[in-house]
Scaffold this active site. Structure first.
Site, PDB file in Angstrom:
ATOM      1  N   HIS B  79       0.851  -1.197   0.000  1.00 16.55           N
ATOM      2  CA  HIS B  79       0.000   0.000   0.000  1.00 16.55           C
ATOM      3  C   HIS B  79       0.890   1.251   0.000  1.00 16.55           C
ATOM      4  CE1 HIS B  79      -2.965   3.018   1.143  1.00 16.55           C
ATOM      5  NE2 HIS B  79      -2.265   3.296   2.227  1.00 16.55           N
ATOM      6  N   ASP B 108       7.512  22.549 -25.134  1.00 18.55           N
ATOM      7  CA  ASP B 108       7.502  21.182 -24.620  1.00 18.55           C
ATOM      8  C   ASP B 108       8.528  21.116 -23.506  1.00 18.55           C
ATOM      9  OD1 ASP B 108       7.541  18.208 -24.457  1.00 18.55           O
ATOM     10  OD2 ASP B 108       6.316  18.435 -26.257  1.00 18.55           O
ATOM     11  N   TRP B 144       7.378  -0.577   4.123  1.00 17.32           N
ATOM     12  CA  TRP B 144       7.944   0.052   2.911  1.00 17.32           C
ATOM     13  C   TRP B 144       9.350   0.565   3.160  1.00 17.32           C
ATOM     14  CZ3 TRP B 144       9.326   5.179   1.520  1.00 17.32           C
ATOM     15  CH2 TRP B 144       9.176   6.132   2.535  1.00 17.32           C
ATOM     16  N   SER B 171      12.512   8.666 -11.754  1.00 14.36           N
ATOM     17  CA  SER B 171      12.348   9.942 -11.042  1.00 14.36           C
ATOM     18  C   SER B 171      13.497  10.888 -11.336  1.00 14.36           C
ATOM     19  CB  SER B 171      12.313   9.723  -9.535  1.00 14.36           C
ATOM     20  OG  SER B 171      11.200   8.995  -9.194  1.00 14.36           O
ATOM     21  N   TYR B 258       9.069  15.716   1.524  1.00 11.05           N
ATOM     22  CA  TYR B 258       8.827  17.044   0.960  1.00 11.05           C
ATOM     23  C   TYR B 258       8.659  16.997  -0.544  1.00 11.05           C
ATOM     24  CZ  TYR B 258       9.572  18.520   5.626  1.00 11.05           C
ATOM     25  OH  TYR B 258       9.440  18.653   6.966  1.00 11.05           O
ATOM     26  N   SER B 269      -1.083  27.229  -4.020  1.00 11.59           N
ATOM     27  CA  SER B 269      -0.750  28.629  -4.258  1.00 11.59           C
ATOM     28  C   SER B 269      -1.250  29.119  -5.615  1.00 11.59           C
ATOM     29  CB  SER B 269       0.763  28.838  -4.182  1.00 11.59           C
ATOM     30  OG  SER B 269       1.256  28.353  -2.957  1.00 11.59           O
ATOM     31  N   HIS B 304      13.063  10.383  12.433  1.00 10.39           N
ATOM     32  CA  HIS B 304      12.336   9.124  12.219  1.00 10.39           C
ATOM     33  C   HIS B 304      12.913   8.009  13.082  1.00 10.39           C
ATOM     34  CE1 HIS B 304      10.147  10.609   8.637  1.00 10.39           C
ATOM     35  NE2 HIS B 304      11.213  11.363   8.479  1.00 10.39           N
ATOM     36  N   THR B 329       6.880  26.669   7.106  1.00 12.58           N
ATOM     37  CA  THR B 329       5.566  26.107   6.818  1.00 12.58           C
ATOM     38  C   THR B 329       4.478  27.024   7.348  1.00 12.58           C
ATOM     39  OG1 THR B 329       6.608  23.963   7.140  1.00 12.58           O
ATOM     40  CG2 THR B 329       4.236  23.976   6.871  1.00 12.58           C
ATOM     41  N   LYS B 332       3.818  29.794   5.027  1.00 17.98           N
ATOM     42  CA  LYS B 332       2.966  29.416   3.897  1.00 17.98           C
ATOM     43  C   LYS B 332       1.504  29.411   4.305  1.00 17.98           C
ATOM     44  CE  LYS B 332       4.483  27.035   0.641  1.00 17.98           C
ATOM     45  NZ  LYS B 332       5.168  28.077  -0.126  1.00 17.98           N
TER      46      LYS B 332
END
Lengths: 295, 538
Positions: B79, B108, B144, B171, B258, B269, B304, B329, B332
């Site tokens: 998941h 492009d 994961w 990526s 992030y 925004s 973590h 943050t 924002k």
């Protein structure tokens, strides 16, 4: 029209990206299947891996050939050139970060995990109850940990082959730079000589590296299994060696392209990209020489 | 020649190529590739969602009800992997692909063929990953994050590692492409500080991706060699350390968090100024806040790992560094609120999702602050409180932003308006059930329910049942989304104009709807008053 980009360039459709994704998948699937093969396996995974790897080589050949032909036909303007340059620079940055992960592991192990296993800092209890005989050190005595994984081994002496290899790679950086200056001055003969020398120096480096590995396995008992010393040693130098191999292949391709007159004084992104890559590989080696061999 | 884009093939001047394979598998068109990314992400969203349904069904009542524990663990692991690498990230890349060239006046992406490769790697990578469910040894079931030594016991580790390598390659190439596009393909006059915030957020995200995806590749490569080639990176007997893996993984993992939220900030925004009919409050502050968050993301990874036994000094450093993130943050959130202040607001579906984002993401941010406190984290660690926290930032944060963006730009992509009534039905169902789903998890976590378990103490039964009901209904609500999308793409009669929303500004609203196959063949003339941030220096 000139090379001003008052108009944009968008390349034509191509099946190479799709082919690339498919052959990369084939290679990876084959490799995974092979790694999981049980004894008495039919070799299916290895076959798929081989097919995929050949496919990857063919894909690179085909894709680059089509890009080179487009480039030679003068369709790329200076904006495309800048995009290619940015692409290569950021690709090299990603490679830097990849090596960063392994150097980070090396530093962490040497600075923290091995001393902790020896009882330093908050590793005191682990040391006392699990491995009270372990005197933490790096290299031949303690580099394979308290369980002496892989048995006792000796390290490769920094001032033998590794020093020679350092000198070889440094000289190759000089020769490739001389070739670049010759390219800008338009002396094709000089380019071929110095670029050829760079290729040979790269090959020589790989040859010595192979010798070093054989010696490590046969005489020093330094293998991938030699605890975390062997792991960091072979993964760092091994990935570097792979990059030198790739760089040498790219340099050879560029040598043939110079021979065929693909590059002009102004237009030689392919050459520069490979030269950047070569310098990157060189810098990584200097870090390796310092942190893996000397210190 | 000088006033049209140089396309090598004649048909490119007129529209999409005819053949299916030619159009979708050989594409060099950022809109088609963007569409592929978005369809892929939606598919993965439903696959990952179905895994979540299995999890919630099993947790509906205490005791083992439906599935075996190993299968349950496979579900939690996959998941996460499917939602992160298959749904959220490709959705953002798809939005970036579609919108960045339109927003900066480029024809492009800078490297269109590499763009196509970045996409096509993904379906193959997920075939490799999901095929492990059908292998004799079963799929990955160690979470994961793939912590050793547990992950090393999995028979399918090689498949997972190689799938992650492929996703990483995809990526990195996608990120390189986005950076080259933004830095090299902007129309003349589109200065960096006139770019939409969404473009800025992607520029910074792309940098993060190139910096950390190779680190993940390194970490999983070490897992691979530890399992199959006898190295000792994570084996203390050989001098290694399993905690080393956690350091390397989270050096990737925290910037990754992030990567999944900065483009969402960019989307919000864009959406809020449009429907508040006011320019964004503090444009430059918004850009610098994103950059600061990106910088801080590199020096907070060990939050973590507070409970893993780090030296005290490390715990304290990472605690303070983590709490620093609340500053940009907060900038924002206050700027979004200030943008709405005094605006002539209307509440179409994209705006509803954006407002929900601001409120619910902030809740997720607050629970993050709680988790950042080392002494408190010793209690919350590995509990459902963590699950509640990251689902508030990822579902009501990242996912709500993606849904908001989809409704916002759908008229530009299809040339048709979606059904506003059903959009609002989707919104209200989502926002209600997502809270029923995730809010009780805070209580469960504080009461001590651990995450990643198929069975639990009967004391947790009530909240789990509520959460599961919320989960099923939130899942079902997304079928409304699917319905609205299908209706809009194939059946809607209501045409959208160039400027589909009254208050919308920016170059993307100066081209026809649907955006023609090729836009900005010639660099457009930039008129500052058309831009959302044209007068930042005034």
């Amino acid at each position: 029209m000139g090379q001003q980009h008052d108009a944009y360039f968008v390349p034509t459709k191509s099946f190479w990206p799709f082919v690339a994704a498919a052959v990369m998948f084939t290679t990876m699937f084959g490799a995974a299947h092979w790694l999981n093969a049980e004894p008495g396996d039919s070799g299916f995974g290895r076959t798929v891996l081989a097919v995929g790897a050949i496919g990857v080589l063919g894909m690179f050949f085909g894709w680059f050939r089509s890009v080179i032909n487009e480039s030679l036909s003068g369709r790329y303007n200076s904006q495309v050139d800048t995009s290619f340059r940015m692409g290569m620079m950021w690709f090299i940055f990603s490679e830097v970060m990849f090596f960063g992960a392994f150097f980070g592991a090396l530093f962490y192990i040497r600075m923290f995990s091995v001393p902790w296993l020896g009882g330093e800092g908050h590793g005191a209890l682990t040391h006392q109850f699990l491995w009270s005989n372990y005197a933490a050190s790096w290299g031949a005595d303690g580099g394979n940990g308290p369980a002496h994984v892989g048995g006792s081994f000796s390290t490769v002496a920094a001032w033998g082959l590794p020093l020679l290899n350092t000198l070889i790679l440094l000289s190759s950086s000089v020769t490739v730079t001389i070739a670049h200056h010759a390219l800008r001055a338009g002396h094709r003969g000089k380019i071929l000589v110095f670029l050829g020398m760079t290729v040979l120096l790269g090959a020589l480096f790989l040859n010595f590296q192979a010798h070093e590995y054989i010696e490590a396995y046969r005489e020093l008992n330094l293998t991938l299994h030699s605890g975390v010393y062997g792991a960091t040693f072979f993964l760092l130098t091994g990935f570097h060696g792979l990059h030198v191999t790739l760089g040498t292949i790219m340099l050879s391709v560029i040598w043939f392209r110079v021979l065929k007159g693909h590059f002009s004084k102004e237009h030689h992104f392919g050459f520069e990209a490979v030269a950047w890559y070569w310098h990157f590989v060189d810098v990584v080696w200097l870090c390796l020489f310092m942190f893996v061999y000397i210190l | 020649m000088s006033h049209a884009a140089i396309h090598d093939q004649h048909d490119d001047h007129h529209g999409a190529p005819k053949g299916f394979f030619q159009r979708w598998c050989m594409s060099t068109n950022h809109k088609d590739i963007g569409t592929l990314y978005l369809i892929f992400a939606l598919t993965m969203f439903f696959i990952g969602g179905s895994f979540a349904m299995v999890i919630r069904a099993e947790l509906f009542k205490p005791g083992l009800q439906l599935v075996q524990p190993y299968f349950f663990n496979e579900m939690t692991t996959l998941h996460a992997l499917v939602m992160i690498f298959g749904a959220i990230m490709p959705a953002f890349v798809g939005l970036g692909n579609w919108m960045i060239p339109l927003m900066i006046g480029a024809p492009d992406m800078a490297l269109p063929r590499m763009n196509n490769l970045s996409f096509w790697i993904l379906p193959f990578a997920f075939v490799l990953l999901l095929s492990t469910l059908f292998l004799p040894g079963g799929g990955p079931a160690g979470g994961w994050t793939m912590y050793p030594p547990l992950a090393l016991q999995s028979g399918s580790l090689a498949y997972v590692v190689f799938a992650i390598h492929l996703m990483g390659i995809s990526s990195i190439m996608g990120a390189i492409n986005i950076i080259a596009t933004i830095l090299n393909m902007r129309a003349p006059g589109m200065d960096l500080l006139k770019m939409p915030v969404f473009v800025w957020s992607w520029l910074i995200t792309a940098f993060l991706l190139i910096a950390v995806m190779p680190v993940l590749a390194g970490a999983v490569t070490m897992l691979l060699t530890d399992k199959y080639f006898g190295t000792s990176f994570f084996n203390p007997g050989g001098g290694g350390d399993p905690v080393l893996y956690q350091h390397i993984f989270w050096f990737f993992g925290h910037p990754e968090v992030y990567i999944m939220i900065l483009p969402a900030f960019g989307i919000i925004s864009e959406v809020i100024p449009t429907f508040a009919r006011k320019p964004i409050f503090g444009y430059k502050a918004m850009v610098f806040a994103i950059a600061s968050i990106a910088f801080l993301s590199f020096i907070v990874w060990a939050h973590h790992m507070f409970a893993v036994g780090l030296p005290l000094g490390a715990d304290i450093f990472f605690m303070y560094a983590t709490m620093l993130i609340a500053v940009p943050t907060g900038v924002k959130v206050f700027n979004w609120v200030s943008t709405m202040w005094g605006g002539s607001m209307t509440f179409e579906t994209p705006m509803l999702f954006a407002i929900a984002f601001v409120i619910l993401f902030t809740i997720g941010g607050f629970s993050g602050l709680m988790l950042a406190l080392v002494p408190a984290d010793f209690q919350y660690q590995d509990s459902y409180f963590v699950v509640a926290h990251f689902h508030y930032v990822l579902v009501t944060g990242a996912l709500f932003a993606i849904i908001s963006a989809t409704y916002y730009w759908l008229p530009k992509w299809t040339g048709r308006m979606y059904n506003e009534f059903w959009g609002k039905v989707h919104f209200w169902n989502s926002v209600v059930w997502v809270n029923v789903l995730f809010f009780p998890m805070h209580f469960l976590g504080l009461a001590g329910m651990p995450r990643r378990i198929p069975d639990y103490n009967v004391a947790f039964a009530n909240f789990n049942m509520i959460s599961s009901i919320g989960g099923f209904l939130f899942g079902a609500s997304q079928l409304i989304f699917l319905g609205v999308l299908i209706h809009c793409v194939f059946f809607s009669k209501k045409k959208a104009g160039e400027r589909a929303w009254e208050g919308a500004k920016g170059l993307e609203w100066t081209v026809p709807s649907p955006a023609p196959h090729h836009t900005f063949d010639v660099p457009p003339i930039i008129h500052d008053e058309e831009l959302a941030h044209g007068n930042v220096n005034a």
